[in-house]
Design a protein around this motif. Sequence first.
Motif, PDB file in Angstrom:
ATOM      1  N   ILE A   1       0.842  -1.194   0.000  1.00 43.04           N
ATOM      2  CA  ILE A   1       0.000   0.000   0.000  1.00 43.04           C
ATOM      3  C   ILE A   1       0.878   1.246   0.000  1.00 43.04           C
ATOM      4  CG2 ILE A   1      -1.779   1.274   1.258  1.00 43.04           C
ATOM      5  CD1 ILE A   1      -2.619  -1.406   2.520  1.00 43.04           C
ATOM      6  N   SER A   2       0.488   2.211  -0.814  1.00 44.20           N
ATOM      7  CA  SER A   2       1.163   3.496  -0.831  1.00 44.20           C
ATOM      8  C   SER A   2       0.260   4.512  -0.133  1.00 44.20           C
ATOM      9  CB  SER A   2       1.446   3.938  -2.271  1.00 44.20           C
ATOM     10  OG  SER A   2       2.056   5.210  -2.293  1.00 44.20           O
ATOM     11  N   ALA A   3       0.594   4.866   1.100  1.00 44.65           N
ATOM     12  CA  ALA A   3      -0.193   5.804   1.891  1.00 44.65           C
ATOM     13  C   ALA A   3       0.731   6.512   2.869  1.00 44.65           C
ATOM     14  CB  ALA A   3      -1.325   5.080   2.627  1.00 44.65           C
ATOM     15  N   LYS A   4       0.167   7.475   3.602  1.00 45.54           N
ATOM     16  CA  LYS A   4       0.980   8.273   4.516  1.00 45.54           C
ATOM     17  C   LYS A   4       0.598   8.069   5.982  1.00 45.54           C
ATOM     18  CE  LYS A   4       1.667  11.956   1.089  1.00 45.54           C
ATOM     19  NZ  LYS A   4       1.431  13.396   0.775  1.00 45.54           N
ATOM     20  N   ARG A   5      -0.679   7.719   6.221  1.00 44.70           N
ATOM     21  CA  ARG A   5      -1.150   7.616   7.600  1.00 44.70           C
ATOM     22  C   ARG A   5      -1.745   6.240   7.833  1.00 44.70           C
ATOM     23  NH1 ARG A   5      -5.144  12.285   9.673  1.00 44.70           N
ATOM     24  NH2 ARG A   5      -6.273  11.541   7.827  1.00 44.70           N
ATOM     25  N   LEU A   6      -1.358   5.628   8.959  1.00 51.02           N
ATOM     26  CA  LEU A   6      -1.815   4.282   9.305  1.00 51.02           C
ATOM     27  C   LEU A   6      -2.640   4.331  10.582  1.00 51.02           C
ATOM     28  CD1 LEU A   6      -1.840   1.157   9.234  1.00 51.02           C
ATOM     29  CD2 LEU A   6       0.420   1.218  10.320  1.00 51.02           C
ATOM     30  N   TRP A   7      -3.886   3.869  10.486  1.00 46.83           N
ATOM     31  CA  TRP A   7      -4.771   3.786  11.641  1.00 46.83           C
ATOM     32  C   TRP A   7      -4.795   2.340  12.139  1.00 46.83           C
ATOM     33  CZ3 TRP A   7      -7.528   8.208  13.271  1.00 46.83           C
ATOM     34  CH2 TRP A   7      -7.510   9.293  12.382  1.00 46.83           C
ATOM     35  N   ALA A   8      -4.605   2.164  13.450  1.00 49.67           N
ATOM     36  CA  ALA A   8      -4.656   0.832  14.059  1.00 49.67           C
ATOM     37  C   ALA A   8      -5.346   0.941  15.413  1.00 49.67           C
ATOM     38  CB  ALA A   8      -3.256   0.247  14.223  1.00 49.67           C
ATOM     39  N   PRO A   9      -6.092  -0.071  15.821  1.00 47.04           N
ATOM     40  CA  PRO A   9      -6.850   0.019  17.076  1.00 47.04           C
ATOM     41  C   PRO A   9      -5.963  -0.126  18.312  1.00 47.04           C
ATOM     42  CG  PRO A   9      -7.152  -2.149  16.089  1.00 47.04           C
ATOM     43  CD  PRO A   9      -6.357  -1.338  15.095  1.00 47.04           C
ATOM     44  N   TYR A  10      -6.296   0.611  19.356  1.00 46.81           N
ATOM     45  CA  TYR A  10      -5.649   0.371  20.646  1.00 46.81           C
ATOM     46  C   TYR A  10      -5.861  -1.083  21.071  1.00 46.81           C
ATOM     47  CZ  TYR A  10      -4.951   5.376  21.740  1.00 46.81           C
ATOM     48  OH  TYR A  10      -4.526   6.693  21.755  1.00 46.81           O
ATOM     49  N   PHE A  11      -7.068  -1.596  20.816  1.00 45.07           N
ATOM     50  CA  PHE A  11      -7.447  -2.960  21.211  1.00 45.07           C
ATOM     51  C   PHE A  11      -6.877  -3.929  20.179  1.00 45.07           C
ATOM     52  CE2 PHE A  11     -11.006  -6.186  22.003  1.00 45.07           C
ATOM     53  CZ  PHE A  11     -10.461  -6.616  23.198  1.00 45.07           C
ATOM     54  N   TYR A  12      -5.582  -4.225  20.356  1.00 49.57           N
ATOM     55  CA  TYR A  12      -4.850  -4.983  19.342  1.00 49.57           C
ATOM     56  C   TYR A  12      -3.669  -5.666  20.018  1.00 49.57           C
ATOM     57  CZ  TYR A  12      -3.638  -5.708  14.346  1.00 49.57           C
ATOM     58  OH  TYR A  12      -3.406  -6.232  13.100  1.00 49.57           O
ATOM     59  N   CYS A  13      -3.179  -6.717  19.392  1.00 49.88           N
ATOM     60  CA  CYS A  13      -2.065  -7.478  19.956  1.00 49.88           C
ATOM     61  C   CYS A  13      -0.850  -6.563  20.179  1.00 49.88           C
ATOM     62  CB  CYS A  13      -1.696  -8.620  19.018  1.00 49.88           C
ATOM     63  SG  CYS A  13      -0.240  -9.547  19.528  1.00 49.88           S
ATOM     64  N   PRO A  14      -0.304  -6.520  21.392  1.00 52.37           N
ATOM     65  CA  PRO A  14       0.846  -5.638  21.656  1.00 52.37           C
ATOM     66  C   PRO A  14       2.092  -5.993  20.849  1.00 52.37           C
ATOM     67  CG  PRO A  14       0.424  -7.106  23.519  1.00 52.37           C
ATOM     68  CD  PRO A  14      -0.756  -7.230  22.599  1.00 52.37           C
ATOM     69  N   LEU A  15       2.246  -7.271  20.484  1.00 45.20           N
ATOM     70  CA  LEU A  15       3.388  -7.641  19.649  1.00 45.20           C
ATOM     71  C   LEU A  15       3.263  -7.046  18.249  1.00 45.20           C
ATOM     72  CD1 LEU A  15       3.977 -11.381  20.653  1.00 45.20           C
ATOM     73  CD2 LEU A  15       5.345  -9.375  21.275  1.00 45.20           C
ATOM     74  N   VAL A  16       2.037  -6.938  17.763  1.00 43.26           N
ATOM     75  CA  VAL A  16       1.834  -6.305  16.457  1.00 43.26           C
ATOM     76  C   VAL A  16       2.116  -4.810  16.561  1.00 43.26           C
ATOM     77  CG1 VAL A  16       0.179  -5.821  14.623  1.00 43.26           C
ATOM     78  CG2 VAL A  16       0.177  -8.059  15.734  1.00 43.26           C
ATOM     79  N   TRP A  17       1.648  -4.195  17.647  1.00 37.40           N
ATOM     80  CA  TRP A  17       1.962  -2.780  17.853  1.00 37.40           C
ATOM     81  C   TRP A  17       3.471  -2.563  17.905  1.00 37.40           C
ATOM     82  CZ3 TRP A  17       0.116   1.718  17.083  1.00 37.40           C
ATOM     83  CH2 TRP A  17      -1.264   1.949  17.092  1.00 37.40           C
ATOM     84  N   GLN A  18       4.181  -3.458  18.560  1.00 35.56           N
ATOM     85  CA  GLN A  18       5.638  -3.361  18.629  1.00 35.56           C
ATOM     86  C   GLN A  18       6.244  -3.418  17.232  1.00 35.56           C
ATOM     87  OE1 GLN A  18       7.547  -6.251  21.256  1.00 35.56           O
ATOM     88  NE2 GLN A  18       9.328  -6.333  19.908  1.00 35.56           N
ATOM     89  N   MET A  19       5.768  -4.340  16.413  1.00 42.16           N
ATOM     90  CA  MET A  19       6.277  -4.473  15.042  1.00 42.16           C
ATOM     91  C   MET A  19       5.989  -3.200  14.242  1.00 42.16           C
ATOM     92  SD  MET A  19       5.173  -4.916  11.688  1.00 42.16           S
ATOM     93  CE  MET A  19       3.534  -5.618  11.805  1.00 42.16           C
ATOM     94  N   LEU A  20       4.782  -2.650  14.369  1.00 46.22           N
ATOM     95  CA  LEU A  20       4.423  -1.453  13.615  1.00 46.22           C
ATOM     96  C   LEU A  20       5.364  -0.302  13.962  1.00 46.22           C
ATOM     97  CD1 LEU A  20       0.520  -1.523  13.852  1.00 46.22           C
ATOM     98  CD2 LEU A  20       1.923  -2.136  11.877  1.00 46.22           C
ATOM     99  N   ARG A  21       5.649  -0.141  15.245  1.00 41.95           N
ATOM    100  CA  ARG A  21       6.503   0.977  15.674  1.00 41.95           C
ATOM    101  C   ARG A  21       7.953   0.759  15.254  1.00 41.95           C
ATOM    102  NH1 ARG A  21       3.033   0.715  20.830  1.00 41.95           N
ATOM    103  NH2 ARG A  21       1.656   2.525  20.610  1.00 41.95           N
ATOM    104  N   GLU A  22       8.391  -0.498  15.229  1.00 33.45           N
ATOM    105  CA  GLU A  22       9.782  -0.784  14.863  1.00 33.45           C
ATOM    106  C   GLU A  22      10.017  -0.688  13.360  1.00 33.45           C
ATOM    107  OE1 GLU A  22      10.651  -4.611  16.458  1.00 33.45           O
ATOM    108  OE2 GLU A  22      10.938  -3.889  18.515  1.00 33.45           O
ATOM    109  N   LYS A  23       9.029  -1.083  12.557  1.00 34.46           N
ATOM    110  CA  LYS A  23       9.260  -1.221  11.119  1.00 34.46           C
ATOM    111  C   LYS A  23       8.607  -0.149  10.254  1.00 34.46           C
ATOM    112  CE  LYS A  23       9.857  -6.288  11.153  1.00 34.46           C
ATOM    113  NZ  LYS A  23      11.259  -6.258  10.699  1.00 34.46           N
ATOM    114  N   PHE A  24       7.600   0.572  10.765  1.00 30.23           N
ATOM    115  CA  PHE A  24       6.829   1.420   9.861  1.00 30.23           C
ATOM    116  C   PHE A  24       6.703   2.879  10.289  1.00 30.23           C
ATOM    117  CE2 PHE A  24       5.429  -2.842   8.687  1.00 30.23           C
ATOM    118  CZ  PHE A  24       5.504  -2.784   7.301  1.00 30.23           C
TER     119      PHE A  24
END
Length: 331
Positions: free
Chosen positions: A48-71
């Motif tokens: 996907i080519s975009a600028k802003r990523l929306w993700a729920p607070y109610f979500y797996c913390p390991l996925v949140w960790q990956m998002l912050r580390e890689k994106f």
Amino acid sequence: MQETNKEYGGFLPLELNDTGEYFDNIPSEYISRYNSGTTALIAALKSISAKRLWAPYFYCPLVWQMLREKFTDEYDIVPYYLDENLIPMIDCILTEDDVVIVVNYYGLMDKRMHEWVEGKMNVIIDNAQAFFCEPVIKEGIYNIYSCRKFVGVSDGAYLIAKEQKQLQVEPGSSIDLFGPVYKSVECGTNAVYQESLKCGELLFSETTGMSKLTQAILKNANYQMIIEKRKKNFNLLHEAFHNVQKIPWNMSDGVGYCYPLLLNEDYRRKVIDKQIYVPTLWKELIVPEFEGRVEFRMSKNCLCLPIDQRYDENDMNHIVELVNKIMMEKM
């Protein structure tokens, strides 16, 4: 004579039938196979080519960790809250510069997921808890499925999308991951729980394709039986608990990962003490910051009761009896 690398003789390997994978009806060019749902999510985001990523607070913390580390360099990452029906609360007009991750919680929101994405672009539907949800096949929609919550495998995920950039990865190895799956047959799942957690951490740390063993097992699974048993077990629990159930929305929409029993209090410890092992989704949200919100209540007071294909009506009746007894003790 044509040369071949095929081996002859020796001991007999594990024999599995090939009755097809669940998504065999989807055109093969729309399907990518990865080792985990997290890897499938990485592949979707890189498509996907975009600028802003929306993700729920109610979500797996390991996925949140990956998002912050890689994106964080690729996207402005914005967390969002859910309403009482677990639908995204995003109070702005979404454009082609936005990508939204929506979650099919507990595998019981199939119809609402399909309705929410209608007319939208750049949406990733996380079906990690909803293996049997029909994928939305249209431009700009990405469907992620994780196998381990529904079939006894050590790894495995699908990304299904009309247009995607496949990650250039080799099939992963299940040699170091499969131990808890086969040991549980003889020892029970609780005996190898800690080993299972370590294997899960190892799986999360790798970015590979689906292992050959997992794909072979997925071609051998009795999906119709899995669907029927889960639905029957879900209905048995819902019939028993619907009068105390605090979830306000219709839960008959999908094949459940579990039966989410939302109560006014936290009974998890007492339930686990009775050998009903319920996960907490997710303990990181049981903090003052989220008090008064649905994310806090679902994390703290929701019992994710097992309904999978290992169990029958007698098991469901036993769970009902134990949970009712625990609730009565509080009265």
